[in-house]
Scaffold this motif. Structure first.
Motif, PDB file in Angstrom:
ATOM      1  N   HIS A  29       0.845  -1.181   0.000  1.00 46.49           N
ATOM      2  CA  HIS A  29       0.000   0.000   0.000  1.00 46.49           C
ATOM      3  C   HIS A  29       0.887   1.239   0.000  1.00 46.49           C
ATOM      4  O   HIS A  29       2.089   1.147   0.175  1.00 46.49           O
ATOM      5  N   ILE A  30       0.255   2.357  -0.228  1.00 48.41           N
ATOM      6  CA  ILE A  30       0.975   3.621  -0.221  1.00 48.41           C
ATOM      7  C   ILE A  30       0.560   4.323   1.059  1.00 48.41           C
ATOM      8  O   ILE A  30      -0.630   4.459   1.340  1.00 48.41           O
TER       9      ILE A  30
ATOM     10  N   ARG B 184       0.267   7.525   2.273  1.00 49.25           N
ATOM     11  CA  ARG B 184       0.308   8.889   1.755  1.00 49.25           C
ATOM     12  C   ARG B 184      -0.098   9.846   2.859  1.00 49.25           C
ATOM     13  O   ARG B 184      -1.273   9.998   3.167  1.00 49.25           O
TER      14      ARG B 184
ATOM     15  N   ALA C  96      -2.727  -0.369  -3.291  1.00 49.10           N
ATOM     16  CA  ALA C  96      -2.296  -0.358  -4.693  1.00 49.10           C
ATOM     17  C   ALA C  96      -3.328  -1.084  -5.561  1.00 49.10           C
ATOM     18  O   ALA C  96      -3.718  -0.616  -6.626  1.00 49.10           O
TER      19      ALA C  96
ATOM     20  N   VAL D  46       0.395   0.130  -9.441  1.00 47.25           N
ATOM     21  CA  VAL D  46       0.542   1.333  -8.612  1.00 47.25           C
ATOM     22  C   VAL D  46       1.592   1.085  -7.530  1.00 47.25           C
ATOM     23  O   VAL D  46       1.553   0.047  -6.864  1.00 47.25           O
TER      24      VAL D  46
ATOM     25  N   ALA E 162       4.393   2.887  -4.376  1.00 49.42           N
ATOM     26  CA  ALA E 162       4.694   3.993  -3.463  1.00 49.42           C
ATOM     27  C   ALA E 162       6.069   4.553  -3.814  1.00 49.42           C
ATOM     28  O   ALA E 162       7.017   3.801  -3.979  1.00 49.42           O
TER      29      ALA E 162
ATOM     30  N   GLU F 142       5.251   9.392   1.298  1.00 54.07           N
ATOM     31  CA  GLU F 142       5.139   8.598   0.075  1.00 54.07           C
ATOM     32  C   GLU F 142       4.062   9.205  -0.792  1.00 54.07           C
ATOM     33  O   GLU F 142       3.080   9.743  -0.298  1.00 54.07           O
ATOM     34  N   ARG F 143       4.262   9.119  -2.095  1.00 49.10           N
ATOM     35  CA  ARG F 143       3.176   9.473  -3.006  1.00 49.10           C
ATOM     36  C   ARG F 143       2.890   8.259  -3.888  1.00 49.10           C
ATOM     37  O   ARG F 143       3.690   7.315  -3.925  1.00 49.10           O
ATOM     38  N   SER F 144       1.771   8.281  -4.577  1.00 49.24           N
ATOM     39  CA  SER F 144       1.417   7.143  -5.420  1.00 49.24           C
ATOM     40  C   SER F 144       1.796   7.415  -6.863  1.00 49.24           C
ATOM     41  O   SER F 144       1.615   8.528  -7.363  1.00 49.24           O
TER      42      SER F 144
ATOM     43  N   LYS G 225      -6.791   9.088  -2.921  1.00 49.10           N
ATOM     44  CA  LYS G 225      -6.483   7.839  -3.634  1.00 49.10           C
ATOM     45  C   LYS G 225      -6.143   8.059  -5.108  1.00 49.10           C
ATOM     46  O   LYS G 225      -5.664   7.145  -5.776  1.00 49.10           O
TER      47      LYS G 225
ATOM     48  N   PRO H 107      -4.078   8.794  -8.178  1.00 53.68           N
ATOM     49  CA  PRO H 107      -2.614   8.722  -8.289  1.00 53.68           C
ATOM     50  C   PRO H 107      -1.984  10.118  -8.396  1.00 53.68           C
ATOM     51  O   PRO H 107      -2.489  10.971  -9.115  1.00 53.68           O
TER      52      PRO H 107
ATOM     53  N   ARG I 112       5.493  -4.668  -9.256  1.00 54.16           N
ATOM     54  CA  ARG I 112       5.520  -3.314  -8.687  1.00 54.16           C
ATOM     55  C   ARG I 112       6.950  -2.949  -8.295  1.00 54.16           C
ATOM     56  O   ARG I 112       7.413  -1.840  -8.532  1.00 54.16           O
TER      57      ARG I 112
END
Ligand code: J2J
Length: 543
Positions: free
Chosen positions: A437-438, A440, A447, A465, A467, A475-477, A507, A509, A532
């Motif tokens: 997961h991200i 954020r 993801a 997707v 991180a 973190e960004r996606s 959520k 991106p 990923r």
């Protein structure tokens, strides 16, 4: 016909007996707890929110009126009520009223949109929902109508405004106060919360009265919250962190005052800190950075601030070291999760510990296992995947047999997915995580969930997707997208498409990279997790 799958949370008898014997579980429900605090702190100031100021006695009466109205509307004990409220004067009376009536709140974030709200309402068989009229420019009545249309069990929606087209006024619930709490078992589920989650479908976390009350009462002690404290709820109140670590519930449990801020931004919060002499608050790292920047040039008096809790994502030692010099208060690192386990650095720990670690567990009976990928224990000091069980950590998600097989191991330990190192002094350092997961700015984004939304676009052939480290968000996606042959779409169009599917803005991106067909290794197709990682390494980890 009404669906009656009552949420449960069950510990094995021997552990339950231990938690009881050691006094962690007091056998008190939220309803009884509200009576307790109103009895002990009646005339004291419980809550400040906008123009509203309420004593403990008034808070209870207001909650009792909502409780009376909810039961008069035909809801029955154990029915679920979805709550989607910002940090307004309504939040506490409404959620306490729901629990006083023996009903079960299901917490949605104000940022959630149609997908999340429908998923939460249908996944919990919610029979009613209560939302804001408007928050941050968004109207909730149309969202409530979408939920009513999509969820057959959902019969009524109330918003914090005048009745309109299928949505009732929240005020219409204020009726004759319910004199005593509806009796429920303290071992029963008190509320459902959404998990960040790594799969496409966010899971529901069932927390019991006994376990949760223990977690925030113990937290209040660890965080130094007393009758004289003033706790600022800056983060969205539906999150577990501002709710219980120590949160507004921890603050109320000792007779402190809770201040609700509609926004976590420095200008809004600094004014409240000065006006209400706030002593304690909690922030995610990006907001802590923003506050530290803003503190340097603010005209507001922040001298009342004693403790700043920071958690939800890793706070770097460099940033951690700047808290006292810039904000003049003690930093408390908080490493917690809505599933249970919460770790804190202690207020009297040496700076080295406060700056470099994410703390140690609340309870001596929080059991911690650090395991390798293959399930074997790591050796002393080696990082491993954190597994935990204890007096306030769930043993199962609600209605999710498959997720439960993945997330819980032999002995009922919850697999957090966090990669953690334990120091000889017992303090934990979060090193990373194994799940996809991200994180954020503290909001966990799956993801897989975003990939599914991307794949719904007719020009998208495949999507992954990942991180990506981000200096501000943590973190960004980033979405890697392979388009269908002969078709194309621009990043802004794709973002607009995702947004229009009705999901929370956090959520969408942050970045979209179009690429040739995804790589497969020499041995054949790779799993999505490895894919990923390969994409991330190729595009972001160039040395
Ligand atoms: C690194 N990662 C962290 C930290 C949480 C208190 C504080 C936070 C939450 C929360 C909470 C972290 N350093 N200090 O519920 O009561 C990441 C981990 C963890 C996940 C849980 C509370 N603090 N994390 O953030 O359910 O990956 O709860 O497993 O939203 O956030 O996320 P959540």
């Amino acid at each position: 016909a009404k669906i009656m799958t009552k949420p449960t949370q069950i510990w094995p008898d021997d552990l339950a007996a231990t938690y009881r014997a050691k006094g962690y579980w007091r056998n008190v429900t939220f309803g009884m707890w509200l009576d307790e605090i109103a009895g002990r702190f009646g005339p004291r100031l419980a809550m400040v929110a906008g123009d509203s100021r309420m004593t403990y006695a008034e808070l209870r009466t207001e909650a009792q009126r909502y409780a009376g109205g909810l039961l008069a509307s035909g809801l029955e004990p154990c029915d679920r009520v979805l709550v989607q409220l910002p940090n307004s004067a309504r939040f506490l009376p409404v959620v306490l009223g729901i629990m006083y009536a023996g009903l079960i709140p299901v917490y949605a974030l104000p940022a959630h949109r149609e997908r999340e709200v429908v998923h939460l309402a249908s996944g919990s068989d919610a029979r009613a929902m209560i939302c804001a009229a408007r928050h941050e420019g968004f109207e909730y009545a149309p969202l409530a109508r979408q939920a009513l249309a999509a969820c057959p069990a959902l019969k009524t929606a109330y918003h914090d405004g005048p009745a309109c087209d299928g949505v009732a006024a929240l005020d219409s619930l204020l009726s004759a106060p319910l004199a005593t709490p509806t009796p429920v078992d303290p071992c029963d589920v008190a509320f459902l919360q959404i998990s960040g989650g790594t799969t496409g479908f966010p899971k529901l976390i069932p927390r019991t009265h006994n376990d949760y009350i223990y977690s925030f009462e113990a937290s209040a002690g660890i965080c130094g919250v007393t009758q004289d404290s003033v706790f600022l709820t800056a983060l969205p109140a539906a999150h577990n962190f501002p709710m219980s670590s120590p949160g507004y519930f921890g603050a109320l449990s000792v007779g402190a005052t809770v201040v609700m801020s509609l926004s976590p931004a420095p200008d809004a919060c600094f004014a409240l800190i000065e006006a209400e002499r706030v002593t304690h608050t909690g922030l995610v790292p990006p907001l802590a950075l923003l506050w530290m920047q803003a503190a340097a040039k603010t005209g507001h008096d922040l001298s009342s601030l004693q403790v700043l809790g920071v958690g939800g994502a890793k706070f770097t030692p460099e940033s951690a070291a700047r808290v006292r010099p810039t904000l003049g208060c003690t930093l408390q690192q908080v490493f917690g999760m809505a599933e249970g386990l919460v770790n804190y650095t202690r207020l009297d720990d040496p700076d080295e510990v406060i700056v470099n670690t994410q703390g140690r567990p609340i309870s001596p009976d929080d059991e911690i296992l650090l395991l390798r990928e293959d399930g074997t224990p790591v050796s002393e000091g080696e990082p491993g995947i954190l597994h935990t069980r204890g007096p306030y950590t769930i043993r199962a998600y609600y209605n999710a047999p498959e997720a439960n097989r993945r997330s819980f191991i032999e002995g009922g330990y919850y697999c957090t997915g966090d990669i953690v190192k334990r120091r000889p002094d017992g303090y934990l350092e979060v090193q990373g995580r194994s799940g996809d997961h991200i994180n954020r700015a503290g909001e966990k984004v799956s993801a897989e969930e975003i990939e599914d939304h991307l794949l719904a676009h007719e020009a998208v052939f495949d999507a992954a997707v990942v991180a990506v480290p981000d200096p501000f968000l943590g973190e960004r996606s980033c979405a890697f997208v392979v388009t269908e042959e002969g078709k194309s779409v621009t990043p802004p169009a794709l973002k607009a498409f995702i947004r229009a599917r009705g999901i929370a803005e956090f959520k969408v991106p942050d970045q979209i990279i179009f690429t040739e067909a995804f790589e497969t290794t020499a041995v054949g197709k790779v799993d999505r997790k490895s894919l990923r990682q390969i994409l991330k390494d190729k595009h972001f980890n160039k040395e």
